[in-house]
Design a protein around this motif. Structure first.
Motif, mmCIF file in Angstrom:
data_model
loop_
_atom_site.group_PDB
_atom_site.id
_atom_site.type_symbol
_atom_site.label_atom_id
_atom_site.label_comp_id
_atom_site.label_asym_id
_atom_site.label_seq_id
_atom_site.Cartn_x
_atom_site.Cartn_y
_atom_site.Cartn_z
ATOM 1 N N VAL A 248 34.501 44.897 41.851
ATOM 2 C CA VAL A 248 35.603 44.072 41.354
ATOM 3 C C VAL A 248 36.179 43.217 42.470
ATOM 4 C CG1 VAL A 248 37.954 44.147 40.424
ATOM 5 C CG2 VAL A 248 36.180 45.615 39.451
ATOM 6 N N ALA A 249 36.357 43.804 43.653
ATOM 7 C CA ALA A 249 36.928 43.058 44.776
ATOM 8 C C ALA A 249 36.048 41.878 45.154
ATOM 9 C CB ALA A 249 37.112 43.991 45.975
ATOM 10 N N SER A 250 34.732 42.076 45.181
ATOM 11 C CA SER A 250 33.829 40.987 45.555
ATOM 12 C C SER A 250 33.891 39.856 44.542
ATOM 13 C CB SER A 250 32.395 41.509 45.683
ATOM 14 O OG SER A 250 31.869 41.888 44.424
ATOM 15 N N LEU A 251 34.060 40.195 43.269
ATOM 16 C CA LEU A 251 34.143 39.163 42.236
ATOM 17 C C LEU A 251 35.486 38.434 42.270
ATOM 18 C CD1 LEU A 251 32.400 41.104 39.332
ATOM 19 C CD2 LEU A 251 31.520 39.078 40.500
ATOM 20 N N ILE A 252 36.553 39.172 42.515
ATOM 21 C CA ILE A 252 37.868 38.541 42.594
ATOM 22 C C ILE A 252 37.896 37.496 43.712
ATOM 23 C CG2 ILE A 252 40.285 38.959 43.257
ATOM 24 C CD1 ILE A 252 40.152 41.570 41.703
ATOM 25 N N LYS A 253 37.236 37.801 44.820
ATOM 26 C CA LYS A 253 37.248 36.888 45.970
ATOM 27 C C LYS A 253 36.252 35.742 45.824
ATOM 28 C CE LYS A 253 36.772 40.351 48.876
ATOM 29 N NZ LYS A 253 36.614 41.094 50.144
ATOM 30 N N SER A 254 35.426 35.775 44.783
ATOM 31 C CA SER A 254 34.450 34.719 44.556
ATOM 32 C C SER A 254 35.047 33.634 43.660
ATOM 33 C CB SER A 254 33.195 35.302 43.906
ATOM 34 O OG SER A 254 33.413 35.536 42.524
ATOM 35 N N ASP A 255 34.191 32.726 43.196
ATOM 36 C CA ASP A 255 34.631 31.649 42.315
ATOM 37 C C ASP A 255 34.377 31.955 40.844
ATOM 38 O OD1 ASP A 255 35.555 29.826 44.298
ATOM 39 O OD2 ASP A 255 33.468 29.441 44.838
ATOM 40 N N ILE A 256 34.111 33.207 40.512
ATOM 41 C CA ILE A 256 33.818 33.543 39.128
ATOM 42 C C ILE A 256 35.077 33.399 38.269
ATOM 43 C CG2 ILE A 256 34.324 36.018 39.229
ATOM 44 C CD1 ILE A 256 31.691 36.445 37.655
ATOM 45 N N ASN A 257 34.885 33.023 37.033
ATOM 46 C CA ASN A 257 36.008 32.784 36.120
ATOM 47 C C ASN A 257 36.355 34.089 35.389
ATOM 48 O OD1 ASN A 257 37.891 31.570 34.468
ATOM 49 N ND2 ASN A 257 36.372 31.039 32.913
ATOM 50 N N THR A 258 37.017 34.986 36.087
ATOM 51 C CA THR A 258 37.328 36.302 35.529
ATOM 52 C C THR A 258 38.793 36.621 35.730
ATOM 53 O OG1 THR A 258 35.095 37.034 36.073
ATOM 54 C CG2 THR A 258 36.689 38.738 35.521
ATOM 55 N N GLN A 259 39.459 36.958 34.643
ATOM 56 C CA GLN A 259 40.883 37.283 34.728
ATOM 57 C C GLN A 259 41.174 38.735 34.393
ATOM 58 O OE1 GLN A 259 43.408 34.717 32.398
ATOM 59 N NE2 GLN A 259 45.251 35.291 33.519
ATOM 60 N N VAL A 260 40.277 39.403 33.668
ATOM 61 C CA VAL A 260 40.485 40.791 33.261
ATOM 62 C C VAL A 260 39.292 41.634 33.687
ATOM 63 C CG1 VAL A 260 40.836 42.374 31.331
ATOM 64 C CG2 VAL A 260 41.891 40.107 31.275
ATOM 65 N N TYR A 261 39.575 42.742 34.388
ATOM 66 C CA TYR A 261 38.556 43.720 34.757
ATOM 67 C C TYR A 261 38.926 45.068 34.148
ATOM 68 C CZ TYR A 261 37.151 40.303 38.295
ATOM 69 O OH TYR A 261 36.729 39.166 38.933
ATOM 70 N N TYR A 262 37.901 45.813 33.751
ATOM 71 C CA TYR A 262 38.144 47.085 33.057
ATOM 72 C C TYR A 262 37.286 48.166 33.700
ATOM 73 C CZ TYR A 262 39.616 49.795 28.937
ATOM 74 O OH TYR A 262 40.205 50.708 28.089
ATOM 75 N N LEU A 263 37.939 49.260 34.153
ATOM 76 C CA LEU A 263 37.272 50.379 34.802
ATOM 77 C C LEU A 263 37.683 51.678 34.127
ATOM 78 C CD1 LEU A 263 38.109 49.409 38.512
ATOM 79 C CD2 LEU A 263 36.045 48.809 37.259
ATOM 80 N N SER A 264 36.912 52.725 34.346
ATOM 81 C CA SER A 264 37.285 54.029 33.794
ATOM 82 C C SER A 264 36.825 55.145 34.708
ATOM 83 C CB SER A 264 36.687 54.224 32.397
ATOM 84 O OG SER A 264 35.280 54.208 32.444
ATOM 85 N N ILE A 265 37.506 56.291 34.611
ATOM 86 C CA ILE A 265 37.143 57.489 35.357
ATOM 87 C C ILE A 265 37.491 58.708 34.510
ATOM 88 C CG2 ILE A 265 39.379 57.497 36.568
ATOM 89 C CD1 ILE A 265 37.930 58.812 38.944
#
Length: 396
Positions: A248-265
Motif C-alpha cells: 500500500v505504501a509503495s502505491l500511495i507514493k506512486s502516481d496510481i489513481n487510488t483513493q481507497v485501500y482495503y486490508l484485513s487480518i
C-alpha cells in the motif's frame, strides 16, 4: 466459439483474483493520478470478531475483572484515569499520546446478528440487520464517483478475493495479493494468447470472463510498474500484514489513481485461550502500523491518510470456560491519521451494568461512521451512497 472446461477454469482463476470492471481500470493513466493533498482512506478489517473489552480496558471497572477473572488484562498501558490499552498495542498508545489516534466506543447496529458471515455482510453493505444488499458501501461510493466524474476514483484490496464492501452495482474495486505475481501470471503465454484475440460467446458468463481477463492483462502491468516506481526505504516486518502495508505504501507514493485501500487480518474468533491469540495478532498489527505511519510521515503524506479499523462484532462480557469469549455485539473503532480534528477517546466506555442478556448495548451506529468518512474525508454524498441523513461525527 466452444470453450473447454479446462480453459474456463484457467480464465476464471485469474478473473476471480482481480474482480475488476474493465472500463473502470482502463481509465487509469498517469494523467489521472491523485492530486497533491488528495485524501486517502485505508480500511483495516479485524476478521473474526475482535474482543473490544480486552483491547481498550476499563481499568477501574470491578465488573470487568469479576466477569473475566482469568483473562482480564491487568497490565494495560494507561490512556487516562479509567482507561488502558492492551500492552501489545504499544504504538497505538504512542499515537494516542501524540494526538494522532481517535477511538469510538460502543459501535454497532440495532438487532445485532452474531453470525460471522451475516454480521460481516451487514458491515460491508451498510444494511439494516433485516435487509440484504448485494452491493457494498465503498462499492456504491465508486458508483457515485463514476456518475460524477469522467475519471472515477480507484479502490484496491490487498487480497485474493474482493470483499462485498468494495462491490458496486456498476463498478468494483480491484483485488490482488501481490502486484508482481499478478503481473507474472498475466504475462503467461496462455493468457497472453487469449488476450490477443477478441472472444465473443453466447454464454454471458464466459464472455464476461474473457473481457475481465483481457482487462486484467492490460492493467496488471500498470499496477506492477506503479508498485515499484517509488520503492520504500522504510523497514517493514516480514509478516503478512507488514507486506500488505508495504504494498500500500509503495502505491500511495506512486502516481496510481487510488483513493481507497482495503486490508484485513484475522482470525479474532477467540473462543479458546483468547489472550495468546489476540496478543499475537495485536503484535503483528502494532508493528505493521508503526512502520507504515513512519513511512507516510517521512514522505509528508500522513496528514492526508486516514486508517480506520473495524470488526464484525465484539465479544460477550463474561469469559467462557475455555479462557476465551463468545460472539458478542458492539465494539470500538480506531481512527489513525495526521488530519484528525478530534483526538483521543471520543465517547464513553461500554456500560457493563446495562447489558442485553450478557451483551453490550451499542450507542453509536456504524453507518454514521461510514457517512462521516464519506462526507468529511472522501468528499462524497453520504445520503446518495448510504441513504444516511441523521447527522455526522466531527472528528474528521
Amino acid at each position: 466459439m466452444i470453450i473447454k472446461r479446462r480453459e474456463f477454469l484457467k480464465i476464471g482463476s485469474l478473473a476471480a483474483a482481480s474482480l475488476l470492471v474493465p472500463n473502470f481500470l482502463q481509465s487509469m493513466t498517469l494523467d489521472q493520478a491523485l492530486n497533491p493533498g488528495q485524501k486517502i482512506l485505508i480500511v483495516l478489517q479485524f476478521t473474526g470478531g475482535n474482543d473490544g473489552l480486552n483491547t481498550i480496558i476499563p481499568t477501574r471497572n470491578d465488573i470487568y475483572f469479576k466477569e473475566r477473572n482469568t483473562i482480564a488484562i491487568k497490565d494495560s498501558l494507561v490512556l487516562n484515569d479509567d482507561t488502558g490499552i492492551n500492552p501489545a498495542l504499544s504504538y497505538f498508545k504512542e499515537l494516542y499520546d501524540s494526538g494522532e489516534l481517535a477511538l469510538l466506543n460502543n459501535v454497532g447496529y440495532p438487532n445485532p446478528n452474531k453470525s460471522h458471515f451475516r454480521s460481516m455482510d451487514i458491515w460491508h453493505s451498510a444494511s439494516k440487520s433485516d435487509e440484504f444488499l448485494e452491493t457494498g458501501w465503498l462499492g456504491r461510493f465508486l458508483d457515485e464517483e463514476c456518475y460524477k466524474c469522467d475519471h472515477p476514483t480507484q479502490a484496491l484490496e490487498v487480497d485474493d478475493m474482493l470483499s462485498l464492501a468494495l462491490k458496486g452495482e456498476n463498478n468494483k474495486a480491484f483485488a490482488f495479493k501481490d502486484p508482481k505475481k499478478l503481473y507474472q501470471t498475466s504475462q503467461e503465454k496462455y493468457f497472453k494468447s487469449l488476450a490477443d484475440h477478441s472472444h465473443e460467446h453466447d454464454e454471458e458468463t464466459v464472455s464476461y470472463l474473457y473481457k475481465t481477463l483481457g482487462s486484467t492483462i492490460n492493467n496488471a502491468d500498470y499496477i506492477f510498474e506503479k508498485s515499484k516506481a517509488k520503492k520504500t526505504t522504510q523497514e517493514y516486518p516480514n509478516s503478512k500484514l507488514g507486506k500488505d502495508f508495504k504494498t500500500v505504501a509503495s502505491l500511495i507514493k506512486s502516481d496510481i489513481n487510488t483513493q481507497v485501500y482495503y486490508l484485513s487480518i484475522g482470525s479474532f474468533d477467540t473462543h479458546v485461550n483468547q489472550n495468546e491469540r489476540q496478543q499475537k495478532l495485536f503484535n503483528e498489527i502494532n508493528e505493521a502500523v508503526k512502520s507504515f505511519v513512519a513511512d507516510m510521515k517521512s514522505n509528508g503524506l500522513f496528514n492526508d491518510i486516514l486508517l480506520m479499523t473495524f470488526s464484525e462484532f465484539g465479544r460477550r462480557v463474561s469469559q467462557n470456560a475455555s479462557k476465551g469469549t463468545d460472539h458478542g455485539t458492539a465494539n470500538q473503532m480506531f481512527f489513525i491519521g495526521g488530519g484528525l480534528k478530534k483526538k483521543g477517546i471520543l465517547n464513553a466506555l461500554p456500560d457493563l451494568q446495562n447489558l442485553n442478556e450478557g451483551d453490550l448495548i451499542y450507542t453509536e451506529d456504524f453507518r454514521k461512521v461510514y457517512a462521516t468518512v464519506l462526507k468529511n474525508w472522501l468528499n462524497a454524498d453520504a445520503s446518495k451512497v448510504l441513504g444516511w441523513k441523521n447527522g455526522l461525527y466531527d472528528f474528521i
